[in-house]
Design a protein around this motif. Structure first.
Motif, mmCIF file in Angstrom:
data_model
loop_
_atom_site.group_PDB
_atom_site.id
_atom_site.type_symbol
_atom_site.label_atom_id
_atom_site.label_comp_id
_atom_site.label_asym_id
_atom_site.label_seq_id
_atom_site.Cartn_x
_atom_site.Cartn_y
_atom_site.Cartn_z
ATOM 1 N N LEU A 124 0.829 -1.199 0.000
ATOM 2 C CA LEU A 124 0.000 0.000 0.000
ATOM 3 C C LEU A 124 0.858 1.241 0.000
ATOM 4 O O LEU A 124 1.894 1.286 0.645
ATOM 5 N N GLN A 125 0.430 2.240 -0.736
ATOM 6 C CA GLN A 125 1.164 3.492 -0.741
ATOM 7 C C GLN A 125 0.191 4.658 -0.689
ATOM 8 O O GLN A 125 -0.860 4.632 -1.309
ATOM 9 N N LYS A 142 7.730 -1.423 -2.678
ATOM 10 C CA LYS A 142 8.188 -2.238 -3.793
ATOM 11 C C LYS A 142 7.590 -1.697 -5.089
ATOM 12 O O LYS A 142 6.486 -1.187 -5.111
ATOM 13 N N SER A 143 8.341 -1.808 -6.164
ATOM 14 C CA SER A 143 7.838 -1.327 -7.445
ATOM 15 C C SER A 143 7.541 -2.515 -8.339
ATOM 16 O O SER A 143 8.145 -3.572 -8.231
ATOM 17 N N LEU A 144 6.592 -2.295 -9.242
ATOM 18 C CA LEU A 144 6.174 -3.402 -10.095
ATOM 19 C C LEU A 144 7.101 -3.598 -11.286
ATOM 20 O O LEU A 144 7.043 -4.605 -11.962
ATOM 21 N N VAL A 167 -5.640 0.437 -8.199
ATOM 22 C CA VAL A 167 -5.098 -0.892 -7.955
ATOM 23 C C VAL A 167 -4.273 -1.307 -9.157
ATOM 24 O O VAL A 167 -4.786 -1.368 -10.271
ATOM 25 N N LYS A 168 -2.970 -1.562 -8.927
ATOM 26 C CA LYS A 168 -2.107 -2.009 -10.005
ATOM 27 C C LYS A 168 -1.831 -3.489 -9.812
ATOM 28 O O LYS A 168 -1.455 -3.929 -8.730
ATOM 29 N N LEU A 169 -2.022 -4.252 -10.902
ATOM 30 C CA LEU A 169 -1.851 -5.696 -10.796
ATOM 31 C C LEU A 169 -0.772 -6.149 -11.765
ATOM 32 O O LEU A 169 -0.666 -5.627 -12.871
ATOM 33 N N GLN A 177 -0.346 -12.090 -9.895
ATOM 34 C CA GLN A 177 0.913 -12.457 -9.249
ATOM 35 C C GLN A 177 1.210 -11.544 -8.074
ATOM 36 O O GLN A 177 1.705 -11.982 -7.052
ATOM 37 N N ASP A 178 0.932 -10.259 -8.287
ATOM 38 C CA ASP A 178 1.281 -9.290 -7.262
ATOM 39 C C ASP A 178 0.348 -8.094 -7.386
ATOM 40 O O ASP A 178 -0.177 -7.828 -8.478
ATOM 41 N N CYS A 179 0.155 -7.408 -6.299
ATOM 42 C CA CYS A 179 -0.746 -6.269 -6.367
ATOM 43 C C CYS A 179 -0.181 -5.091 -5.592
ATOM 44 O O CYS A 179 0.626 -5.258 -4.684
ATOM 45 N N PHE A 180 -0.581 -3.922 -6.001
ATOM 46 C CA PHE A 180 -0.001 -2.693 -5.484
ATOM 47 C C PHE A 180 -1.094 -1.642 -5.444
ATOM 48 O O PHE A 180 -1.714 -1.356 -6.457
#
Lengths: 525, 151
Positions: A124-125, A142-144, A167-169, A177-180
């Motif tokens: 979360l940011q 962490k960056s995507l 929401v970035k996936l 795989q990962d979410c941000f």
């Protein structure tokens, strides 16, 4: 001040006289105490972390941090407090309670304090909107880009997210795989504004905090102020407050059921549920002169009595909703397609407790925790109703629990309407504004200067439609409050959401989000 | 409880029959009378007494009722009211001079009814309709404009 190493054993025999026990400790003993509290005293969930900035008082230690912990079995809570100055580096508590990261991040952005975040991955940011007259340190996200997978960003203000959120996936085919998550589009500085308001102004303002749950927040604010000033309510006012709380619960549940069925392209059910939302909303507007909740509560009671012709319309609307629920049970719950569609997003009870998420989400995964049963207010003790519990914690369970809870709150309203007590709506105390109107000088002084709030702390919470909401008030022996903190369960649920959707299909992320009942207006205050 | 009301208590046969006939007839008659009337809905009712934007009320002599005690200015949560007048802080609340200027920033108003509740001479009321889309730059309404808007 309790020294931990000597008196750890005496903590076991603590008698919780009040709802919240305040525990002042030294800043060096934090790490030892927190583990002890979780393992031996059963303080499973961390509700809230907040900081008081005491710059104007001119004390040597500028900040005071509060950790609010809760034992769900006994419904007892402890508030751990300690003082520190600007150069002290706080240790992050997220290795004990993982939901602490959200609060700590907010604190470090607001006050410029250091937390040792290094070892924890954070998805979360907060978007850059906070006041920053200092350099921000030690916040690593962490960056995507390093993942080198196909990236998809669900835009801010997606129509089903019900509020602003990005929401970035990162995807592998359809699998997440990962979410941000990027948040912070809606900070309005509510808590800071409230420090400059008198009591009447605060109650009027509280209904504007979250628009969908206006009555919940208005009642919560008024109730905790009454707790602080020790005011008693007349019976009729309590009954009216109960009815409107349940109406708001029905409205909010109907809205989330509508959103889930719209996402699954079941338009019939969506239209049915939205019509119920409209009908309940018009009932509330009928009661409250065409407003959702402004000036519904006042201190020591309720502003308006029930108008003529309101009770029969309420009963007819509730009958309609009850028939609608029976229809849903026939058509949706029996069908195979619907059931298999919603078998996603399983959340175990352990991870729910770990992130201290309450409400329908916790009940869907099989934990019987309802504040209306555990710490009943008003007439919830005398009213007969059940709390539904799910089994596996899927979206389907959360859907069914909301359906059942609508039915239960209809039961509550019917029982209260049957036994509606007679009498006045506002108590005869000298605090209520309306009782002072006969004396000119007293009334002028009361309006222009307000009530003196004693130097006391209270934490008060009620069960809203998606979990516990609470209000922390700190008085400073003057007219205005020194600190006000709003706590809501959806702040923790957002943290849980980022860990749940990993491994799911990307189009199911929205269904999971709506079923968790996250309202971004509660998260960003 | 509803079950303890008159209809559900135990009666003899004749009394029960008479009660039943009475209730059936009354419901039948009320159904007939409903057909002629408009349909009953919550929306139509609350619109009739909905709280709207503030207006200032006047006397029989077309003077403002306001005695400029400044209570509404002090209690307003969004501080949208601005009064300029010579107030006497120890005078009774029902006597006083009418204000030189009474400004309300209507776009700030949240219609919370606190100003109406505080006022002891009923000088302000929430029943005004304003055209917000006539002049988009305008947000502050004057004393003379607030009185005119009675509809």
């Amino acid at each position: 001040m309790i020294t931990v190493t000597e008196n750890l054993q005496s903590l076991e025999n603590l008698k919780f006289d009040n709802d919240v026990h305040y525990l002042k400790i030294d800043k060096s003993e934090v790490a030892e105490l927190m583990l002890y509290l979780k393992e031996h005293l059963g303080m499973v969930s961390l509700l809230d972390i907040f900081v008081e900035d005491r710059f104007l008082l001119g004390t040597s230690n500028r900040f005071l941090i509060n950790y609010l912990l809760k034992n769900l079995d006994l419904n007892k809570s402890i508030c751990v407090q300690f003082e520190f100055d600007e150069n002290f580096e706080l240790s992050s508590q997220s290795y004990i309670w993982p939901n602490a990261l959200v609060w700590e991040q907010e604190i470090s952005q607001l006050y410029g304090l250091d937390f040792s975040f290094q070892n924890f991955k954070n998805s979360l940011q907060i978007y850059d909107v906070m006041r920053k007259d200092f350099e921000v340190k030690n916040i690593e996200n962490k960056s995507l880009e390093s993942l080198e997978k196909f990236n998809l960003s669900l835009a801010p203000s997606h129509y089903l997210y019900s509020s602003d959120l990005e929401v970035k996936l990162s995807l592998n085919d359809d699998e997440i795989q990962d979410c941000f998550i990027n948040r912070g589009f809606q900070y309005r500085g509510i808590e800071k504004n409230c420090e400059n308001l008198t009591i009447e102004q605060l109650i009027a303002y509280s209904s504007k905090w979250v628009s969908d749950k206006a009555i919940f927040y208005n009642v919560l604010c008024c109730d905790s102020l009454e707790k602080l000033l020790s005011v008693e309510l007349p019976e009729r006012a309590m009954a009216i407050r109960m009815i409107l709380l349940e109406l708001n619960r029905i409205m909010d549940h109907c809205l989330s059921l509508a959103m889930i069925s719209y996402e699954k392209e079941h338009i019939n059910n969506y239209l049915l549920m939205m019509s119920f939302v409209e009908k309940v909303k018009s009932l509330i507007l009928f009661y409250n002169h065409g407003h959702m909740s402004t000036s519904f509560c006042c201190i020591g009671g309720v502003n308006n009595d029930i108008p003529q012709g309101w009770v029969p319309t309420c009963i007819s609307v509730l009958d309609l909703i009850e028939q609608g629920i029976i229809d849903i049970n026939k058509t949706l719950t029996g069908s195979n397609i619907w059931n298999t569609n919603l078998r996603v997003g399983t959340i175990s009870s352990a991870s729910c407790l770990e992130y201290s998420v309450t409400g329908p989400t916790l009940r869907a995964s099989g934990v019987n925790y309802d504040l209306r049963k555990k710490a009943p207010k008003y007439f919830y003790k005398d009213v007969d109703f059940d709390t539904p519990i799910g089994q596996e914690g899927m979206v389907l369970d959360r859907f069914l629990i909301r359906v059942e809870e609508i039915y239960q709150s209809i039961r509550i309203i019917m029982q209260v309407l049957d036994n509606l007590p007679s009498g006045e709506v506002i108590s005869n105390n000298s605090i209520a504004l309306r009782n002072l109107k006969t004396n000119d000088d007293l009334f002028r002084e009361r309006v222009n200067t307000g009530i003196n709030i004693p130097k006391k702390q209270t934490f008060n919470s009620i069960e809203s439609s998606n979990g516990e909401i609470g209000l922390h008030l700190v008085g400073q022996d003057s007219i205005k409050l020194s600190r006000l903190k709003i706590f809501s369960s959806s702040n923790n649920a957002l943290q849980l959401f980022s860990s749940v959707i990993i491994g799911q299909d990307y189009h199911e992320s929205i269904t999971v989000f709506t079923s968790l009942g996250i309202n971004m207006k509660e998260v960003e205050r | 409880m509803i079950l303890s009301s008159k209809l559900y208590k135990e009666h003899g046969v004749l009394k029960g029959l008479s009660l039943a006939v009475k209730y059936v007839l009354s419901s039948y008659l009320s159904n007939i009378s409903k057909k002629n009337k408009k349909t009953f809905s919550a929306k139509s009712i609350y619109r009739s007494y909905q709280r709207k934007y503030p207006i200032l009320l006047t006397n029989d002599k077309n003077e403002l009722r306001c005695v400029s005690c400044r209570l509404c200015e002090n209690i307003c949560p969004t501080s949208c009211i601005e009064i300029s007048a010579n107030t006497n802080p120890s005078a009774p609340l029902t006597v006083g001079p009418s204000p030189d200027e009474f400004k309300i920033e209507l776009t700030k108003c949240i219609r919370c009814n606190l100003c109406v509740e505080v006022c002891s001479v009923d000088a302000i009321e929430l029943s005004g309709n304003y055209d917000f889309f006539d002049d988009t730059t305008k947000s502050v309404w004057n004393k003379s404009e607030l009185v005119k808007n009675i509809k």
